[in-house]
Design a protein around this motif. Structure first.
Motif, PDB file in Angstrom:
ATOM      1  N   THR A 237      -3.182 -20.307 -37.014  1.00 38.18           N
ATOM      2  CA  THR A 237      -2.000 -19.487 -36.718  1.00 38.18           C
ATOM      3  C   THR A 237      -0.709 -20.299 -36.684  1.00 38.18           C
ATOM      4  O   THR A 237       0.300 -19.813 -36.208  1.00 38.18           O
ATOM      5  CB  THR A 237      -2.144 -18.668 -35.409  1.00 38.18           C
ATOM      6  N   LEU A 238      -0.751 -21.513 -37.199  1.00 44.23           N
ATOM      7  CA  LEU A 238       0.458 -22.321 -37.315  1.00 44.23           C
ATOM      8  C   LEU A 238       1.341 -21.775 -38.425  1.00 44.23           C
ATOM      9  O   LEU A 238       2.546 -21.652 -38.287  1.00 44.23           O
ATOM     10  CB  LEU A 238       0.075 -23.781 -37.593  1.00 44.23           C
ATOM     11  N   GLY A 239       0.727 -21.452 -39.547  1.00 48.23           N
ATOM     12  CA  GLY A 239       1.459 -20.908 -40.689  1.00 48.23           C
ATOM     13  C   GLY A 239       2.017 -22.004 -41.567  1.00 48.23           C
ATOM     14  O   GLY A 239       2.304 -23.106 -41.112  1.00 48.23           O
TER      15      GLY A 239
ATOM     16  N   VAL B 287     -12.579 -22.001 -43.002  1.00 40.97           N
ATOM     17  CA  VAL B 287     -11.317 -22.327 -43.672  1.00 40.97           C
ATOM     18  C   VAL B 287     -11.566 -22.569 -45.156  1.00 40.97           C
ATOM     19  O   VAL B 287     -10.809 -22.087 -46.013  1.00 40.97           O
ATOM     20  CB  VAL B 287     -10.657 -23.559 -43.009  1.00 40.97           C
ATOM     21  N   THR B 288     -12.639 -23.277 -45.474  1.00 39.07           N
ATOM     22  CA  THR B 288     -12.967 -23.558 -46.877  1.00 39.07           C
ATOM     23  C   THR B 288     -13.313 -22.279 -47.621  1.00 39.07           C
ATOM     24  O   THR B 288     -12.904 -22.100 -48.782  1.00 39.07           O
ATOM     25  CB  THR B 288     -14.134 -24.567 -46.962  1.00 39.07           C
ATOM     26  N   MET B 289     -14.029 -21.375 -46.976  1.00 42.38           N
ATOM     27  CA  MET B 289     -14.372 -20.106 -47.635  1.00 42.38           C
ATOM     28  C   MET B 289     -13.119 -19.279 -47.931  1.00 42.38           C
ATOM     29  O   MET B 289     -13.006 -18.680 -49.002  1.00 42.38           O
ATOM     30  CB  MET B 289     -15.348 -19.318 -46.764  1.00 42.38           C
ATOM     31  N   TRP B 290     -12.177 -19.254 -47.007  1.00 41.24           N
ATOM     32  CA  TRP B 290     -10.921 -18.555 -47.264  1.00 41.24           C
ATOM     33  C   TRP B 290     -10.172 -19.219 -48.427  1.00 41.24           C
ATOM     34  O   TRP B 290      -9.616 -18.535 -49.287  1.00 41.24           O
ATOM     35  CB  TRP B 290     -10.034 -18.561 -46.017  1.00 41.24           C
TER      36      TRP B 290
ATOM     37  N   GLY C  50      -3.960 -12.509 -45.413  1.00 46.52           N
ATOM     38  CA  GLY C  50      -3.546 -13.708 -44.699  1.00 46.52           C
ATOM     39  C   GLY C  50      -3.420 -13.464 -43.202  1.00 46.52           C
ATOM     40  O   GLY C  50      -3.793 -14.301 -42.394  1.00 46.52           O
ATOM     41  N   ALA C  51      -2.911 -12.297 -42.843  1.00 46.58           N
ATOM     42  CA  ALA C  51      -2.811 -11.943 -41.424  1.00 46.58           C
ATOM     43  C   ALA C  51      -4.202 -11.775 -40.817  1.00 46.58           C
ATOM     44  O   ALA C  51      -4.431 -12.159 -39.666  1.00 46.58           O
ATOM     45  CB  ALA C  51      -1.997 -10.663 -41.264  1.00 46.58           C
ATOM     46  N   PHE C  52      -5.123 -11.217 -41.575  1.00 48.24           N
ATOM     47  CA  PHE C  52      -6.493 -11.070 -41.079  1.00 48.24           C
ATOM     48  C   PHE C  52      -7.149 -12.438 -40.870  1.00 48.24           C
ATOM     49  O   PHE C  52      -7.924 -12.615 -39.934  1.00 48.24           O
ATOM     50  CB  PHE C  52      -7.340 -10.227 -42.030  1.00 48.24           C
ATOM     51  N   GLU C  53      -6.827 -13.393 -41.740  1.00 45.43           N
ATOM     52  CA  GLU C  53      -7.376 -14.741 -41.541  1.00 45.43           C
ATOM     53  C   GLU C  53      -6.853 -15.343 -40.240  1.00 45.43           C
ATOM     54  O   GLU C  53      -7.607 -15.965 -39.491  1.00 45.43           O
ATOM     55  CB  GLU C  53      -7.034 -15.661 -42.708  1.00 45.43           C
TER      56      GLU C  53
END
Length: 83
Positions: free
Chosen positions: A36-38, A6-9, A52-55
């Motif tokens: 996937t909460l968004g 998450v931090t890397m993204w 973002g979808a790939f994440e």
């Protein structure tokens, strides 16, 4: 491992693309996306929306992998405990 991903993204969103005004916002968006909460109040610039979808897809796969790993550990531990 999940926190690191998450931090890397978030680093990618904030430092590389400048998609958010603060690192905290990028981190929040990344965590919401990864689970996937968004984050409906935030969005990526149009040229990066597919990433973002790939994440989100990567997050689903990683949570599935973690669950499988935990189940394997429990099964192995249970087998060793029984005579």
């Amino acid at each position: 491992g999940h926190v690191l991903q998450v931090t890397m993204w978030a680093v990618l969103y904030f430092y590389d693309w400048g998609a958010f005004k603060s690192f905290g916002t990028a981190l929040y968006f990344s965590l919401a996306n990864f689970t996937t909460l968004g984050a409906s109040e935030l969005s990526l610039p149009p040229q990066h929306r597919m990433i973002g979808a790939f994440e989100a897809a990567a997050g689903m796969m990683m949570f599935g992998w973690s669950t499988a790993l935990l189940v394997a550990v429990v099964v192995r531990t249970d087998r060793r405990a029984r005579p």
